[in-house]
Design a protein around this motif. Structure first.
Motif, PDB file in Angstrom:
ATOM      1  N   GLU A  14      -2.617  -1.181   2.074  1.00 42.89           N
ATOM      2  CA  GLU A  14      -1.592  -2.708   2.440  1.00 42.89           C
ATOM      3  C   GLU A  14       0.275  -2.564   2.133  1.00 42.89           C
ATOM      4  O   GLU A  14       0.527  -3.061   1.607  1.00 42.89           O
ATOM      5  CB  GLU A  14      -2.191  -3.997   1.663  1.00 42.89           C
ATOM      6  N   THR A  15       0.663  -1.347   1.413  1.00 44.57           N
ATOM      7  CA  THR A  15       1.692  -1.470   1.323  1.00 44.57           C
ATOM      8  C   THR A  15       2.755  -0.155   2.187  1.00 44.57           C
ATOM      9  O   THR A  15       3.535   0.558   0.917  1.00 44.57           O
ATOM     10  CB  THR A  15       1.647  -0.719  -0.416  1.00 44.57           C
ATOM     11  N   GLY A  16       1.944   1.240   2.569  1.00 40.30           N
ATOM     12  CA  GLY A  16       2.849   1.629   4.327  1.00 40.30           C
ATOM     13  C   GLY A  16       2.678   2.797   3.231  1.00 40.30           C
ATOM     14  O   GLY A  16       3.312   4.094   3.781  1.00 40.30           O
ATOM     15  N   SER A  17       0.951   3.341   2.543  1.00 37.17           N
ATOM     16  CA  SER A  17       1.742   4.394   1.622  1.00 37.17           C
ATOM     17  C   SER A  17       0.306   6.004   2.790  1.00 37.17           C
ATOM     18  O   SER A  17       0.351   6.494   2.734  1.00 37.17           O
ATOM     19  CB  SER A  17       1.376   4.629   0.372  1.00 37.17           C
TER      20      SER A  17
ATOM     21  N   LEU B  87       2.244  -3.111   7.836  1.00 43.63           N
ATOM     22  CA  LEU B  87       3.888  -3.025   7.234  1.00 43.63           C
ATOM     23  C   LEU B  87       4.418  -4.143   8.357  1.00 43.63           C
ATOM     24  O   LEU B  87       5.115  -4.783   8.616  1.00 43.63           O
ATOM     25  CB  LEU B  87       4.219  -1.708   7.371  1.00 43.63           C
TER      26      LEU B  87
END
Lengths: 300, 153
Positions: free
Chosen positions: B40-43, B60
């Motif tokens: 949930e952090t675009g990683s 994102l």
């Protein structure tokens, strides 16, 4: 995932967006591609409770040529810059930098104005904008003004953008055909890694490898992206050789003011900056550095 | 707020909370749980979907930002019960282990192969650099995508 409650404004036109901004000012957080803001929301550290969603402002999505200038609409994504023929021909250093931002999925969402507005000293599109003499256009409901990118940032996460203003356009100067350039970045891995140090350089060498002019900008080594003006000055007009490369790279490593943080120490960053500058200029000396291809206006 | 998003050819119109993530819209509103939620952090890339033909990370984005767009998820990347060449190759090569990252890898790799006829290993690795896999060490995945690139679409 239980995110806290937000109100989202989704204007359809620039005028509508500027109207909302005039009324709400710093109560709203601007969100374009969302690749930075969404992470803040997830971490619960976004202080604003309202979002101004700029996704629908198609009038700010463009890349246009205007003589010696390339005008880039604020909401142009990294991917669109990478695919643009005029940017590839006349500002390829920006293409190289955009390709290092996040990974494919991030480049499809993230915008140039977002990288400016986010104002991270490690923003990877920023050093190229410095060496391309970029200007940032800010518009409010009442007025507009243009600020050179080198004066736009006040510190980490701080810019000269007033709460009622929106970044609407970035203009960059075309680099002359034949100029050598490099963008180099050091991070923990190639994708999805925040830069430890990044360097953008455009250097004009005559046929005997004398430096006619050089522009060097560095990221993640000071409160804002910075031009290494002292080193540029000491290099200008001199013969590029291994001694001068060492002198310039050492100059740069002393001129910067990096901090120690989770990604690296001050000392490491100085050495890394030395290494990246040395490597890039060495390639220019050996004739293996990339060069601006240019292309005559209107003949692409 | 009202949004209408076309997912795999079908329109989903719904009155959603403005804060709703696109990935949650896909899983909860459209009921398509093939798209996974990882970091949930675009990683990590496990939530990758095609937005108007381009891979993006659906964690994102707000659903509100995807209003009016066309999304392809893992459920829509191939026709019916059949598998596309990436899915087949990953499956035949047993290239994945736990499979959590698989939807994102299939989406990204399928998009990439549609655009690149004869990719080399380096290009495949670059294309997949936004998709993290904690099981395989990537080599079997890259090999399988390379093998798929040689198959007819």
């Amino acid at each position: 995932m239980n995110y806290s409650q937000y109100t989202v404004h989704s204007p359809q036109t620039l005028n509508e967006a500027l109207g909302i901004l005039k009324e709400k000012q710093s109560e709203v957080r601007l969100i374009a591609g969302g690749t930075d803001v969404m992470v803040l929301i997830k971490d619960g550290v976004l202080k604003e409770k309202e979002l101004l969603n700029l996704s629908y402002l198609d009038e700010l999505k463009y890349i246009r040529e205007d003589g010696n200038i390339i005008k880039v609409g604020a909401l142009t994504t990294y991917r669109e810059l990478e695919k643009s023929s005029v940017v590839n021909l006349s500002a390829p250093i920006l293409v190289d930098a955009c390709k290092t931002i996040g990974a494919t999925q991030i480049q499809n969402l993230g915008t140039l104005a977002g990288n400016l507005g986010n104002a991270s000293p490690a923003g990877d599109s920023l050093p190229p904008l410095y060496v391309l003499n970029a200007n940032v256009k800010l518009q409010s409901a009442e007025s507009e003004r243009i600020i050179p990118v080198s004066e736009f940032f006040l510190g980490p996460r701080k810019t000269k953008r007033a709460p009622n203003e929106l970044i609407t356009e970035i203009t960059i100067e075309k680099a002359k055909p034949g100029l050598h350039y490099f963008f180099k970045k050091l991070g923990l891995r190639e994708a999805n890694a925040i830069s430890l140090v990044s360097v953008a350089c455009i250097v004009d060498l005559d046929k005997d490898k004398k430096i006619n002019s050089i522009k060097l900008a560095l990221g993640a080594v000071a409160p804002t992206v910075m031009r290494a003006v002292k080193s540029e000055k000491l290099a200008t007009g001199r013969q590029l050789d291994l001694n001068l490369i060492d002198e310039i790279a050492r100059g740069v490593s002393e001129e910067i003011s990096p901090i120690t943080d989770i990604r690296g120490s001050t000392e490491y960053r100085r050495r890394a900056a030395y290494g990246l500058v040395y490597e890039g200029l060495y390639e220019a000396l050996m004739g293996t550095a990339k060069r601006v291809s240019g292309g005559i206006e209107g003949v692409y | 707020m009202k949004v209408k998003i076309n997912v795999n050819g079908e329109d989903f119109a719904s009155d959603v909370e403005p804060r709703l993530l696109l990935v949650d819209f896909l899983r909860d509103t459209a009921g398509l749980t093939g798209t996974h939620v990882g970091c949930e952090t675009g990683s990590c890339g496990s939530c990758t979907v095609l937005l108007d033909g381009r891979p993006v990370k659906s964690c994102l984005m707000l659903a509100a930002q995807a209003d009016g767009s066309r999304i392809i998820t893992i459920e829509g990347i191939s026709k019916g019960e059949s598998m596309n060449r990436v899915q087949k190759s990953l499956s035949e090569s047993k290239a994945l282990q736990c499979g959590f990252c698989a939807p994102g890898i299939v989406i990204t790799a399928s998009w990439f192969l549609d655009k690149n006829e004869n990719p080399d290993e380096g290009e495949i690795r670059e294309a997949l650099s936004g998709n993290i896999c904690r099981c395989t060490g990537y080599q079997p995945v890259v090999d399988a995508v390379l093998k798929a690139s040689k198959e007819v679409k």
